[in-house]
Design a protein around this motif. Sequence first.
Motif, PDB file in Angstrom:
ATOM      1  N   ARG A 268       0.834  -1.203   0.000  1.00  0.00           N
ATOM      2  CA  ARG A 268       0.000   0.000   0.000  1.00  0.00           C
ATOM      3  C   ARG A 268       0.877   1.264   0.000  1.00  0.00           C
ATOM      4  O   ARG A 268       0.529   2.260  -0.640  1.00  0.00           O
TER       5      ARG A 268
ATOM      6  N   TYR B  11      -2.151   2.357 -13.851  1.00  0.00           N
ATOM      7  CA  TYR B  11      -2.265   3.802 -13.984  1.00  0.00           C
ATOM      8  C   TYR B  11      -1.420   4.471 -12.899  1.00  0.00           C
ATOM      9  O   TYR B  11      -1.216   3.912 -11.831  1.00  0.00           O
TER      10      TYR B  11
ATOM     11  N   GLN C 204      -1.459   8.225 -10.802  1.00  0.00           N
ATOM     12  CA  GLN C 204      -2.277   9.396 -10.543  1.00  0.00           C
ATOM     13  C   GLN C 204      -1.417  10.497  -9.963  1.00  0.00           C
ATOM     14  O   GLN C 204      -0.774  10.319  -8.921  1.00  0.00           O
TER      15      GLN C 204
ATOM     16  N   GLY D  25      -3.391  17.236 -10.756  1.00  0.00           N
ATOM     17  CA  GLY D  25      -3.537  18.053 -11.955  1.00  0.00           C
ATOM     18  C   GLY D  25      -3.427  17.296 -13.258  1.00  0.00           C
ATOM     19  O   GLY D  25      -3.717  17.851 -14.322  1.00  0.00           O
ATOM     20  N   LEU D  26      -3.020  16.041 -13.190  1.00  0.00           N
ATOM     21  CA  LEU D  26      -2.851  15.245 -14.418  1.00  0.00           C
ATOM     22  C   LEU D  26      -3.828  14.088 -14.489  1.00  0.00           C
ATOM     23  O   LEU D  26      -3.896  13.396 -15.515  1.00  0.00           O
ATOM     24  N   GLY D  27      -4.571  13.837 -13.452  1.00  0.00           N
ATOM     25  CA  GLY D  27      -5.539  12.752 -13.458  1.00  0.00           C
ATOM     26  C   GLY D  27      -4.855  11.393 -13.495  1.00  0.00           C
ATOM     27  O   GLY D  27      -3.744  11.223 -12.994  1.00  0.00           O
ATOM     28  N   LEU D  28      -5.516  10.431 -14.094  1.00  0.00           N
ATOM     29  CA  LEU D  28      -4.955   9.081 -14.236  1.00  0.00           C
ATOM     30  C   LEU D  28      -4.362   8.936 -15.628  1.00  0.00           C
ATOM     31  O   LEU D  28      -5.027   9.218 -16.632  1.00  0.00           O
TER      32      LEU D  28
ATOM     33  N   GLN E 256      -2.408   6.118 -18.160  1.00  0.00           N
ATOM     34  CA  GLN E 256      -2.197   4.689 -18.311  1.00  0.00           C
ATOM     35  C   GLN E 256      -0.729   4.401 -18.588  1.00  0.00           C
ATOM     36  O   GLN E 256      -0.108   5.014 -19.462  1.00  0.00           O
TER      37      GLN E 256
ATOM     38  N   GLY F 127       0.844   2.046 -22.617  1.00  0.00           N
ATOM     39  CA  GLY F 127      -0.136   3.103 -22.470  1.00  0.00           C
ATOM     40  C   GLY F 127       0.481   4.433 -22.860  1.00  0.00           C
ATOM     41  O   GLY F 127       1.337   4.501 -23.749  1.00  0.00           O
ATOM     42  N   ASP F 128       0.123   5.478 -22.157  1.00  0.00           N
ATOM     43  CA  ASP F 128       0.608   6.812 -22.496  1.00  0.00           C
ATOM     44  C   ASP F 128       1.955   7.165 -21.859  1.00  0.00           C
ATOM     45  O   ASP F 128       2.677   8.011 -22.371  1.00  0.00           O
TER      46      ASP F 128
ATOM     47  N   LEU G 131       1.047   7.981  -7.070  1.00  0.00           N
ATOM     48  CA  LEU G 131       0.057   7.020  -6.581  1.00  0.00           C
ATOM     49  C   LEU G 131      -0.296   6.106  -7.753  1.00  0.00           C
ATOM     50  O   LEU G 131      -0.715   6.593  -8.810  1.00  0.00           O
TER      51      LEU G 131
ATOM     52  N   PHE H 200      -2.319   2.774  -9.444  1.00  0.00           N
ATOM     53  CA  PHE H 200      -3.509   1.936  -9.372  1.00  0.00           C
ATOM     54  C   PHE H 200      -3.450   0.842 -10.433  1.00  0.00           C
ATOM     55  O   PHE H 200      -3.118   1.093 -11.585  1.00  0.00           O
TER      56      PHE H 200
ATOM     57  N   PHE I   5     -10.909  -1.300  -9.634  1.00  0.00           N
ATOM     58  CA  PHE I   5      -9.615  -0.764  -9.210  1.00  0.00           C
ATOM     59  C   PHE I   5      -9.142  -1.365  -7.900  1.00  0.00           C
ATOM     60  O   PHE I   5      -9.943  -1.664  -7.000  1.00  0.00           O
ATOM     61  N   GLY I   6      -7.824  -1.494  -7.775  1.00  0.00           N
ATOM     62  CA  GLY I   6      -7.213  -1.787  -6.497  1.00  0.00           C
ATOM     63  C   GLY I   6      -7.204  -0.540  -5.621  1.00  0.00           C
ATOM     64  O   GLY I   6      -7.596   0.543  -6.048  1.00  0.00           O
ATOM     65  N   SER I   7      -6.722  -0.699  -4.385  1.00  0.00           N
ATOM     66  CA  SER I   7      -6.743   0.400  -3.412  1.00  0.00           C
ATOM     67  C   SER I   7      -5.600   1.393  -3.581  1.00  0.00           C
ATOM     68  O   SER I   7      -5.587   2.428  -2.945  1.00  0.00           O
TER      69      SER I   7
ATOM     70  N   GLY J 211      -9.392   3.367  -3.820  1.00  0.00           N
ATOM     71  CA  GLY J 211      -9.325   3.275  -5.272  1.00  0.00           C
ATOM     72  C   GLY J 211     -10.575   3.858  -5.902  1.00  0.00           C
ATOM     73  O   GLY J 211     -11.509   4.258  -5.211  1.00  0.00           O
ATOM     74  N   LEU J 212     -10.595   3.924  -7.213  1.00  0.00           N
ATOM     75  CA  LEU J 212     -11.751   4.463  -7.914  1.00  0.00           C
ATOM     76  C   LEU J 212     -12.885   3.447  -7.935  1.00  0.00           C
ATOM     77  O   LEU J 212     -12.654   2.238  -8.052  1.00  0.00           O
TER      78      LEU J 212
ATOM     79  N   PHE K 161     -14.005  11.341 -11.628  1.00  0.00           N
ATOM     80  CA  PHE K 161     -13.288  11.208 -12.892  1.00  0.00           C
ATOM     81  C   PHE K 161     -14.239  10.771 -13.989  1.00  0.00           C
ATOM     82  O   PHE K 161     -15.001   9.820 -13.829  1.00  0.00           O
TER      83      PHE K 161
ATOM     84  N   GLY L 165     -10.143  11.886 -17.532  1.00  0.00           N
ATOM     85  CA  GLY L 165      -9.977  13.314 -17.314  1.00  0.00           C
ATOM     86  C   GLY L 165      -9.099  13.565 -16.111  1.00  0.00           C
ATOM     87  O   GLY L 165      -8.654  12.635 -15.434  1.00  0.00           O
ATOM     88  N   THR L 166      -8.869  14.834 -15.825  1.00  0.00           N
ATOM     89  CA  THR L 166      -7.967  15.205 -14.732  1.00  0.00           C
ATOM     90  C   THR L 166      -8.651  15.182 -13.372  1.00  0.00           C
ATOM     91  O   THR L 166      -7.991  15.341 -12.352  1.00  0.00           O
TER      92      THR L 166
END
Lengths: 113, 114
Positions: A9, A35, A37, A40-43, A45, A58-59, A88, A90, A104-106, B43-44, B90, B105-106
């Motif tokens: 964790r 992913y 996180q 300001g950039l979100g998730l 991949q 991914g990206d 962080l 995920f 999603f995992g935690s 998590g999400l 999100f 999205g962010t």
Amino acid sequence: EAQVTQNPRYLITVTGKKLTVTCSQNMNHEYMSWYRQDPGLGLRQIYYSMNVEVTDKGDVPEGYKVSRKEKRNFPLILESPSPNQTSLYFCASANRGLGEKLFFGSGTQLSVL
Amino acid sequence: AQSVAQPEDQVNVAEGNPLTVKCTYSVSGNPYLFWYVQYPNRGLQFLLKYITGDNLVKGSYGFEAEFNKSQTSFHLKKPSALVSDSALYFCAVRATSGTYKYIFGTGTRLKVLA
């Protein structure tokens, strides 16, 4: 209980020391993904896998490796971590169909010093 | 290229008032659209999705979302906000052809004030 399990964790490490974050799902999902996180950039991949022995970038794949030797497991490997990989993380899984939701995992909070 | 935009970093709303969290997308072909919620240290979690059919989609915890093809939007709504709705939301999109990537999205932080 259907779940995606990530370990550890929390993880604090130093630059250059190889580490692995494990991810396991018990839902027999074909699709798995990692992913990161960042504020300001979100998730974003990192890598994903459509099935055993099938992985794709991914990206933001630079500095990361993955493997999918078994359907349930999808570990994320950082061979030589750097401070810009502090984030962080995920893991997520889903059935194969395009309209399937992600589970999603935690999360794993990684700090690279 | 696929993209998702959530124009508001934070939305504040009083408890009991309606809430809207905005999302617009860009994708080639028809989109599959999703909303996820993230509570602190968790998590999400999936809230709802649009695949096809009725433009108004109902999901968990009283949330709904309206798909608008002409405006390429998928705004999340709830008629009456609760303090417990405070979380990070999100929006995500997946194209119906080609890539298997989900694009997120962010995120928008929703604060419901008592």
